[in-house]
Design a protein around this motif. Structure first.
Motif, PDB file in Angstrom:
ATOM      1  N   LEU A   1      47.398 -73.006 -16.632  1.00 32.33           N
ATOM      2  CA  LEU A   1      46.534 -72.009 -17.259  1.00 32.33           C
ATOM      3  C   LEU A   1      46.132 -70.926 -16.263  1.00 32.33           C
ATOM      4  N   GLU A   2      45.867 -71.334 -15.033  1.00 36.26           N
ATOM      5  CA  GLU A   2      45.439 -70.373 -14.010  1.00 36.26           C
ATOM      6  C   GLU A   2      46.539 -69.351 -13.731  1.00 36.26           C
ATOM      7  N   ILE A   3      47.765 -69.817 -13.585  1.00 36.83           N
ATOM      8  CA  ILE A   3      48.873 -68.896 -13.315  1.00 36.83           C
ATOM      9  C   ILE A   3      49.246 -68.137 -14.586  1.00 36.83           C
ATOM     10  N   GLY A   4      49.176 -68.816 -15.723  1.00 40.18           N
ATOM     11  CA  GLY A   4      49.533 -68.187 -16.993  1.00 40.18           C
ATOM     12  C   GLY A   4      48.672 -66.988 -17.332  1.00 40.18           C
ATOM     13  N   ALA A   5      47.439 -66.967 -16.845  1.00 39.81           N
ATOM     14  CA  ALA A   5      46.540 -65.842 -17.118  1.00 39.81           C
ATOM     15  C   ALA A   5      47.040 -64.553 -16.466  1.00 39.81           C
ATOM     16  N   GLN A   6      47.960 -64.669 -15.504  1.00 40.33           N
ATOM     17  CA  GLN A   6      48.460 -63.487 -14.791  1.00 40.33           C
ATOM     18  C   GLN A   6      49.789 -62.980 -15.357  1.00 40.33           C
ATOM     19  N   VAL A   7      50.304 -63.655 -16.391  1.00 39.29           N
ATOM     20  CA  VAL A   7      51.632 -63.344 -16.912  1.00 39.29           C
ATOM     21  C   VAL A   7      51.521 -62.744 -18.310  1.00 39.29           C
ATOM     22  N   LYS A   8      52.172 -61.596 -18.527  1.00 40.90           N
ATOM     23  CA  LYS A   8      52.173 -60.951 -19.831  1.00 40.90           C
ATOM     24  C   LYS A   8      53.440 -61.365 -20.578  1.00 40.90           C
ATOM     25  N   SER A   9      53.329 -62.465 -21.297  1.00 41.33           N
ATOM     26  CA  SER A   9      54.469 -63.019 -22.019  1.00 41.33           C
ATOM     27  C   SER A   9      53.992 -63.716 -23.272  1.00 41.33           C
ATOM     28  N   ALA A  10      54.587 -63.379 -24.410  1.00 45.59           N
ATOM     29  CA  ALA A  10      54.239 -64.056 -25.663  1.00 45.59           C
ATOM     30  C   ALA A  10      54.744 -65.486 -25.674  1.00 45.59           C
ATOM     31  N   ARG A  11      55.674 -65.808 -24.762  1.00 47.68           N
ATOM     32  CA  ARG A  11      56.192 -67.172 -24.714  1.00 47.68           C
ATOM     33  C   ARG A  11      55.220 -68.153 -24.077  1.00 47.68           C
ATOM     34  N   VAL A  12      54.354 -67.667 -23.209  1.00 44.95           N
ATOM     35  CA  VAL A  12      53.444 -68.578 -22.504  1.00 44.95           C
ATOM     36  C   VAL A  12      52.602 -69.407 -23.475  1.00 44.95           C
ATOM     37  N   PRO A  13      51.887 -68.798 -24.433  1.00 46.72           N
ATOM     38  CA  PRO A  13      51.116 -69.633 -25.354  1.00 46.72           C
ATOM     39  C   PRO A  13      51.985 -70.562 -26.189  1.00 46.72           C
TER      40      PRO A  13
ATOM     41  N   ALA B   1      70.323 -50.678  -9.645  1.00 47.66           N
ATOM     42  CA  ALA B   1      69.101 -50.849  -8.850  1.00 47.66           C
ATOM     43  C   ALA B   1      67.870 -50.872  -9.741  1.00 47.66           C
ATOM     44  N   ALA B   2      67.850 -49.996 -10.762  1.00 49.41           N
ATOM     45  CA  ALA B   2      66.713 -49.976 -11.692  1.00 49.41           C
ATOM     46  C   ALA B   2      66.632 -51.282 -12.457  1.00 49.41           C
ATOM     47  N   THR B   3      67.790 -51.789 -12.888  1.00 46.56           N
ATOM     48  CA  THR B   3      67.814 -53.059 -13.630  1.00 46.56           C
ATOM     49  C   THR B   3      67.283 -54.196 -12.774  1.00 46.56           C
ATOM     50  N   LYS B   4      67.716 -54.242 -11.518  1.00 44.72           N
ATOM     51  CA  LYS B   4      67.244 -55.308 -10.630  1.00 44.72           C
ATOM     52  C   LYS B   4      65.738 -55.236 -10.419  1.00 44.72           C
ATOM     53  N   ALA B   5      65.223 -54.029 -10.181  1.00 50.74           N
ATOM     54  CA  ALA B   5      63.783 -53.880  -9.946  1.00 50.74           C
ATOM     55  C   ALA B   5      62.981 -54.294 -11.175  1.00 50.74           C
ATOM     56  N   LEU B   6      63.444 -53.907 -12.345  1.00 54.11           N
ATOM     57  CA  LEU B   6      62.729 -54.251 -13.575  1.00 54.11           C
ATOM     58  C   LEU B   6      62.857 -55.742 -13.889  1.00 54.11           C
ATOM     59  N   ARG B   7      64.008 -56.319 -13.576  1.00 52.61           N
ATOM     60  CA  ARG B   7      64.170 -57.763 -13.783  1.00 52.61           C
ATOM     61  C   ARG B   7      63.230 -58.544 -12.876  1.00 52.61           C
ATOM     62  N   ASP B   8      63.047 -58.074 -11.654  1.00 50.29           N
ATOM     63  CA  ASP B   8      62.113 -58.735 -10.738  1.00 50.29           C
ATOM     64  C   ASP B   8      60.690 -58.718 -11.306  1.00 50.29           C
ATOM     65  N   LEU B   9      60.303 -57.600 -11.923  1.00 52.68           N
ATOM     66  CA  LEU B   9      58.981 -57.525 -12.559  1.00 52.68           C
ATOM     67  C   LEU B   9      58.875 -58.516 -13.704  1.00 52.68           C
ATOM     68  N   ASP B  10      59.938 -58.617 -14.498  1.00 53.81           N
ATOM     69  CA  ASP B  10      59.947 -59.563 -15.616  1.00 53.81           C
ATOM     70  C   ASP B  10      59.773 -60.993 -15.122  1.00 53.81           C
ATOM     71  N   TYR B  11      60.528 -61.375 -14.080  1.00 54.54           N
ATOM     72  CA  TYR B  11      60.415 -62.721 -13.530  1.00 54.54           C
ATOM     73  C   TYR B  11      58.992 -63.012 -13.046  1.00 54.54           C
ATOM     74  N   ARG B  12      58.403 -62.013 -12.410  1.00 52.98           N
ATOM     75  CA  ARG B  12      57.117 -62.254 -11.748  1.00 52.98           C
ATOM     76  C   ARG B  12      55.936 -62.207 -12.717  1.00 52.98           C
ATOM     77  N   TYR B  13      55.917 -61.195 -13.592  1.00 49.53           N
ATOM     78  CA  TYR B  13      54.727 -60.967 -14.409  1.00 49.53           C
ATOM     79  C   TYR B  13      54.965 -61.040 -15.922  1.00 49.53           C
ATOM     80  N   GLY B  14      56.226 -61.176 -16.353  1.00 50.21           N
ATOM     81  CA  GLY B  14      56.504 -61.246 -17.777  1.00 50.21           C
ATOM     82  C   GLY B  14      57.003 -59.939 -18.359  1.00 50.21           C
ATOM     83  N   GLY B  15      57.627 -60.039 -19.521  1.00 50.42           N
ATOM     84  CA  GLY B  15      58.236 -58.880 -20.161  1.00 50.42           C
ATOM     85  C   GLY B  15      57.265 -57.794 -20.540  1.00 50.42           C
TER      86      GLY B  15
END
Length: 460
Positions: A413-425, A164-178
């Protein structure tokens, strides 16, 4: 008041213990840290010299530019003399070693990375095949054991809590980035691994191995998403071992797929292809058509980056066949992400790779596929949406529709500003370069500069 300390430090040690400073350090708010240092009489030039940054970088940070990359945070902490624990940077020994090695100058970084890639491939082959195919097995993946007390006996409910913890944390990763959840994944993993010492039934132990493999895989993925290659490799290596102990071929394939995606991101398609092909063996053994489809699709992506369109065509054809046979409701949890939408996304990625060599033929195909996936993404998949919009915009421009490319690119760019991911740039770099090619189009020039500034603000 200037409180420059002794022994070459910028400030006296007690400065780091002030309430405002501790809050800024705990939240890794480098802008506030620098502002507080300025109040203590430390100049921008002194900060720049201590942290290895330029004065212009320091100035941008003082104006609010974010710093999220682990390596840069660690370098700032060490340069300023901040106890790493104050910034939550002390827990990850593998990263600390990587930072030390990268700063030592003993050998070129490219050579170091080549050796590390080969060692990981050797380890992956040894775990997946039961023999060391490419050289001596690399076995130094295990992290230091955690100290938090754990139960002496566990049941299935304890394992389900990990899942359950893994699923919840994975959902955060999908939505906002690692960047929003990696620390939590690593902390949860340290606790969960203590359950290995508890007594349990054989059935519970096997499920525990599977759960730890999946959590290690998530730790590897979120580390990669933040640009932390060595911790990613370490976690993926341990994920492979636990998946093999659980006799879970589908999960072995999934871990190899994810590590292959790491190498695709860093433009190493040959290394990625080797991992995908190893994963394909495990996928076939698993009996899961969806797992096989994932491996085929990503082999196709690697072939696209190698400009081998005939091989791409074969892999995409097989991907569609395996996907059509798959029963999504019976597939393992870790491959259910690969639905119709993701099939369009990876097909678009394959054509995007080929469009670098033949834009006239493949850019329109990439646009058609990415439009399909982008229409279906919602707020739960913001990072994937940024990647999809970036590819769509890039290929609009390659296909000659510059204005539409700019329009879609601004959404990215607008959506990317909300994501914490080094892959975005990193993933938006092709968009910047394609727009910059249109030197006579003022809108394209301005947009290219807008993307450059966005990437720069997200990359440090």
């Amino acid at each position: 008041m200037n409180t420059i300390g002794s022994s070459g430090s910028l400030v006296a040690p007690e400065v780091w213990d002030g309430r405002e400073m501790r809050e800024a350090l705990a939240s890794r708010n480098i802008s506030d840290i620098y502002k507080l240092l300025r109040k203590h009489g430390v100049s921008q030039r002194q900060i720049a010299a201590a942290t290895g940054q330029s004065q212009s970088e320091v100035s941008e940070i003082l104006k609010g530019r974010q710093v999220i990359a682990y390596d840069v945070l660690a370098r700032i902490a060490d340069g300023l003399g901040v106890p790493r624990g104050y910034m939550g940077l002390a827990y990850d020994g593998a990263t600390a070693v990587r930072v030390a090695d990268s700063d030592s100058g003993d050998s070129p970084a490219e050579e170091d990375e080549t050796v590390k890639r080969r060692k990981f491939l050797s380890h992956a082959a040894a775990v997946a095949m039961g023999a060391s195919v490419f050289g001596a097995e690399e076995s130094g993946w295990a992290a230091a054991s955690a100290q938090t007390p754990a139960p002496s006996r566990i049941g299935m409910a304890d394992v389900q809590q990990i899942q359950a913890a893994t699923k919840a944390l994975r959902d955060l990763d999908y939505r906002y980035g690692g960047g929003t959840c990696r620390d939590a994944v690593v902390a949860q993993l340290h606790w969960a691994k203590q359950l290995l010492h508890a007594s349990c039934t054989d059935q519970v132990q096997q499920r525990l191995f599977t759960s730890l493999a999946d959590m290690h895989s998530l730790a590897g993925w979120t580390s990669f998403d933040m640009g932390l290659m060595d911790p990613a490799r370490s976690h993926f290596g341990q994920a492979l071992q636990f998946a093999k102990q659980a006799n879970d071929d589908s999960l072995v394939a999934n871990v190899l797929y994810r590590m292959g995606r790491v190498y695709l991101h860093y433009h190493q398609p040959n290394e990625a292809l080797k991992l995908f092909q190893l994963g394909q063996i495990a996928a076939q053994d698993s009996g899961s058509s969806l797992t096989v489809a994932v491996m085929c699709a990503n082999e196709g992506w690697a072939y696209g980056m190698l400009n081998l369109p005939d091989q791409v065509s074969k892999m995409l054809g097989r991907t569609r066949d395996e996907f059509a046979r798959a029963r999504l409701n019976e597939a393992p949890d870790w491959v259910r992400f690969f639905d119709e939408n993701d099939l369009h996304a990876v097909t678009g990625s394959v054509h995007d790779a080929l469009a670098e060599f033949d834009p006239e033929r493949y850019a329109p195909m990439a646009v058609a596929e990415t439009i399909k996936c982008n229409e279906s993404y919602d707020v739960d998949m913001q990072r994937s949406h940024v990647f999809g919009l970036g590819m769509q915009a890039t290929n609009h421009i390659r296909a000659g529709d510059v204005q539409e490319g700019i329009k879609v690119g601004r959404q990215a760019l607008e959506i990317g500003a909300q994501v914490k991911s080094a892959r975005v740039p990193d993933r938006l770099r092709p968009l910047q370069l394609e727009a910059a090619k249109h030197t006579t189009n003022s809108d394209a020039r301005d947009f290219s500069e807008q993307v450059r500034k966005f990437r720069e603000s997200r990359s440090i």
